[in-house]
Scaffold this active site. Sequence first.
Site, PDB file in Angstrom:
ATOM      1  N   ARG A 162      61.443 133.649 -11.713  1.00 23.84           N
ATOM      2  CA  ARG A 162      62.022 132.585 -10.858  1.00 23.84           C
ATOM      3  C   ARG A 162      62.384 131.349 -11.696  1.00 23.84           C
ATOM      4  O   ARG A 162      62.165 130.204 -11.273  1.00 23.84           O
ATOM      5  CB  ARG A 162      61.061 132.171  -9.731  1.00 23.84           C
ATOM      6  N   SER A 244      60.049 132.762   0.620  1.00 22.31           N
ATOM      7  CA  SER A 244      58.712 132.443   0.092  1.00 22.31           C
ATOM      8  C   SER A 244      58.620 130.946  -0.176  1.00 22.31           C
ATOM      9  O   SER A 244      59.461 130.401  -0.884  1.00 22.31           O
ATOM     10  CB  SER A 244      58.477 133.181  -1.221  1.00 22.31           C
ATOM     11  N   GLU A 349      58.399 127.073  -4.185  1.00 19.85           N
ATOM     12  CA  GLU A 349      59.599 127.710  -4.754  1.00 19.85           C
ATOM     13  C   GLU A 349      60.865 126.931  -4.395  1.00 19.85           C
ATOM     14  O   GLU A 349      61.729 126.736  -5.247  1.00 19.85           O
ATOM     15  CB  GLU A 349      59.694 129.153  -4.258  1.00 19.85           C
TER      16      GLU A 349
HETATM   17  C1  LIG Z   1      64.738 134.390   4.651  1.00 15.21           C
HETATM   18  C2  LIG Z   1      64.830 134.084   3.164  1.00 15.21           C
HETATM   19  C3  LIG Z   1      64.518 135.049   2.228  1.00 15.21           C
HETATM   20  C4  LIG Z   1      64.599 134.781   0.851  1.00 15.21           C
HETATM   21  N1  LIG Z   1      64.272 135.760  -0.033  1.00 15.21           N
HETATM   22  C5  LIG Z   1      64.350 135.524  -1.365  1.00 15.21           C
HETATM   23  C6  LIG Z   1      64.028 136.555  -2.299  1.00 15.21           C
HETATM   24  O1  LIG Z   1      63.693 137.669  -1.942  1.00 15.21           O
HETATM   25  N2  LIG Z   1      64.113 136.257  -3.621  1.00 15.21           N
HETATM   26  C7  LIG Z   1      64.504 135.027  -4.076  1.00 15.21           C
HETATM   27  O2  LIG Z   1      64.555 134.840  -5.295  1.00 15.21           O
HETATM   28  N3  LIG Z   1      64.830 134.059  -3.199  1.00 15.21           N
HETATM   29  C8  LIG Z   1      64.774 134.259  -1.870  1.00 15.21           C
HETATM   30  N4  LIG Z   1      65.074 133.263  -0.991  1.00 15.21           N
HETATM   31  C9  LIG Z   1      65.464 131.938  -1.484  1.00 15.21           C
HETATM   32  C10 LIG Z   1      66.987 131.713  -1.560  1.00 15.21           C
HETATM   33  O3  LIG Z   1      67.677 132.579  -0.713  1.00 15.21           O
HETATM   34  C11 LIG Z   1      67.531 131.874  -2.977  1.00 15.21           C
HETATM   35  O4  LIG Z   1      66.891 130.993  -3.852  1.00 15.21           O
HETATM   36  C12 LIG Z   1      69.058 131.617  -3.024  1.00 15.21           C
HETATM   37  O5  LIG Z   1      69.551 132.004  -4.284  1.00 15.21           O
HETATM   38  C13 LIG Z   1      69.424 130.177  -2.787  1.00 15.21           C
HETATM   39  O6  LIG Z   1      70.839 130.087  -2.701  1.00 15.21           O
HETATM   40  P1  LIG Z   1      71.559 128.976  -1.876  1.00 15.21           P
HETATM   41  O7  LIG Z   1      73.015 129.130  -2.110  1.00 15.21           O
HETATM   42  O8  LIG Z   1      71.113 129.006  -0.463  1.00 15.21           O
HETATM   43  O9  LIG Z   1      71.005 127.653  -2.594  1.00 15.21           O
HETATM   44  P2  LIG Z   1      70.859 126.198  -1.900  1.00 15.21           P
HETATM   45  O10 LIG Z   1      69.623 126.185  -1.085  1.00 15.21           O
HETATM   46  O11 LIG Z   1      72.126 125.808  -1.231  1.00 15.21           O
HETATM   47  O12 LIG Z   1      70.675 125.302  -3.172  1.00 15.21           O
HETATM   48  C14 LIG Z   1      69.386 124.977  -3.674  1.00 15.21           C
HETATM   49  C15 LIG Z   1      69.545 124.297  -5.016  1.00 15.21           C
HETATM   50  O13 LIG Z   1      69.906 125.284  -5.995  1.00 15.21           O
HETATM   51  C16 LIG Z   1      70.775 124.706  -6.935  1.00 15.21           C
HETATM   52  N5  LIG Z   1      72.085 125.363  -6.864  1.00 15.21           N
HETATM   53  C17 LIG Z   1      72.642 126.050  -5.837  1.00 15.21           C
HETATM   54  N6  LIG Z   1      73.862 126.509  -6.208  1.00 15.21           N
HETATM   55  C18 LIG Z   1      74.056 126.083  -7.473  1.00 15.21           C
HETATM   56  C19 LIG Z   1      75.118 126.224  -8.415  1.00 15.21           C
HETATM   57  N7  LIG Z   1      76.244 126.894  -8.113  1.00 15.21           N
HETATM   58  N8  LIG Z   1      74.960 125.636  -9.634  1.00 15.21           N
HETATM   59  C20 LIG Z   1      73.850 124.951  -9.962  1.00 15.21           C
HETATM   60  N9  LIG Z   1      72.823 124.785  -9.120  1.00 15.21           N
HETATM   61  C21 LIG Z   1      72.932 125.341  -7.895  1.00 15.21           C
HETATM   62  C22 LIG Z   1      70.957 123.236  -6.585  1.00 15.21           C
HETATM   63  O14 LIG Z   1      70.015 122.457  -7.299  1.00 15.21           O
HETATM   64  C23 LIG Z   1      70.642 123.248  -5.112  1.00 15.21           C
HETATM   65  O15 LIG Z   1      70.202 121.983  -4.672  1.00 15.21           O
HETATM   66  C24 LIG Z   1      65.004 133.499   0.404  1.00 15.21           C
HETATM   67  C25 LIG Z   1      65.332 132.525   1.363  1.00 15.21           C
HETATM   68  C26 LIG Z   1      65.248 132.808   2.730  1.00 15.21           C
HETATM   69  C27 LIG Z   1      65.613 131.751   3.726  1.00 15.21           C
END
Ligand SMILES: Cc1cc2nc3c(=O)[nH]c(=O)nc-3n(C[C@H](O)[C@H](O)[C@H](O)COP(=O)(O)OP(=O)(O)OC[C@H]3O[C@@H](n4cnc5c(N)ncnc54)[C@H](O)[C@@H]3O)c2cc1C
Length: 357
Positions: A162, A244, A349
């Site tokens: 992570r 998580s 996380e």
């Molecule tokens: C129901 C559920 C299940 C999940 N399961 C998992 C899992 O199994 N494994 C796992 O690893 N994660 C999981 N996650 C967490 C999440 O989905 C991931 O971390 C996902 O990659 C976040 O993407 P996002 O576009 O929503 O990021 P956002 O929440 O929109 O962004 C969060 C932060 O990430 C950074 N970021 C986002 N995009 C960029 C970019 N293009 N460039 C630079 N920085 C950026 C920024 O700092 C931003 O503020 C889960 C979440 C939920 C709600």
Amino acid sequence: MTLLAPLTTAGVGGPARTYVEARSESEIIDAIRSADTAGDPLLIIAGGSNLIIADDGFAGTVVRLASTGFTVNDDNATCGGVMVKAEAGQPWDELVEYTVLHALSGLEALSGIPGSTGATPVQNVGAYGSDVSQTLATVRTWDRETQTVKSFTNFELKFGYRDSLLKRATVNGSPRYVVLTVEFQLALGRMSAPVKYAELAREVGVDIGERAYANDVRRAVLKLRGAKGMVLDPADRDTFSTGSFFTNPIVDEGTAATLPENAPRYPTAEDGQVKLSAAWLIDQAGFGKGFGLAGDDGFAAAGGRASLSTKHTLAVTNRGSASAADLLAIAALVADGVDHRFGIRLHPEPLLIGCAL
Ligand SMILES: Cc1cc2nc3c(=O)[nH]c(=O)nc-3n(C[C@H](O)[C@H](O)[C@H](O)COP(=O)(O)OP(=O)(O)OC[C@H]3O[C@@H](n4cnc5c(N)ncnc54)[C@H](O)[C@@H]3O)c2cc1C
């Protein structure tokens, strides 16, 4: 005024002082450049699935990455596989589904994870023994410090559990490198990558290390994740979370030896370090599924507005009207309880924006 709560899966967060939706790479760069030139604090939001934003909102510019689409380059498809290049805002699971349906192998175990493709390298998104570092080839980013486009290879991103260089260069929720596109190198074929996770192997009926049809792996992952509330579902409050809330703690062998014998322990890449199960620690510290909801005595932590998921102890969920403070109150009770019981501090996380645990 744009309220941020509806843009997040946890459904919390106050207003943005300035809000820009950027639909292309040039719009993303322009929006970030303007904020940086003005010296305005910057928050990046894409799928909003890894963010807890304070109830006060964000006193700066929020740029939402809405650049979508991907290309598949199979011109020279050979043993080297196929290059798939996606825009930062491309919804991740749509990309995974496409690759599985078109016999491109390697992403299937990462099915059902919410959010954008551009966010996946940031925390090396992973599940069921797989993570994006296993297939990611390169990323193109906007480097806010040098104001240039900068590319990184997989090796240069220094991926960990992570973790990546992109995450380590994010300070107070503000990334130095904003991912513009991500390129994956996928194998040709209908078979999955070797299945590495016991629960998944059992579900698809193979031994650990064996391959199955990628489509079967995707279906199994979606089923397993669904049962844990880990696939977004507007009808299921257990999915209004950041997935998580805590990472699995990595501790030295001495600390691991203080735990009961039946505590799950997993090897790590580093000698003398052991990965523990945060879900097990939480459960054993007395915080069961649904912790926070009203018990028989009518008492509800955080007024019952937030609780641990009723399907999984790792997710802190919004039951309908929770504030960020409610979610953090539940998370703090859990983290303190685990610390008190086992002397191990859990770390969040998701990114906490304008708030803390
Ligand atoms: C129901 C559920 C299940 C999940 N399961 C998992 C899992 O199994 N494994 C796992 O690893 N994660 C999981 N996650 C967490 C999440 O989905 C991931 O971390 C996902 O990659 C976040 O993407 P996002 O576009 O929503 O990021 P956002 O929440 O929109 O962004 C969060 C932060 O990430 C950074 N970021 C986002 N995009 C960029 C970019 N293009 N460039 C630079 N920085 C950026 C920024 O700092 C931003 O503020 C889960 C979440 C939920 C709600």
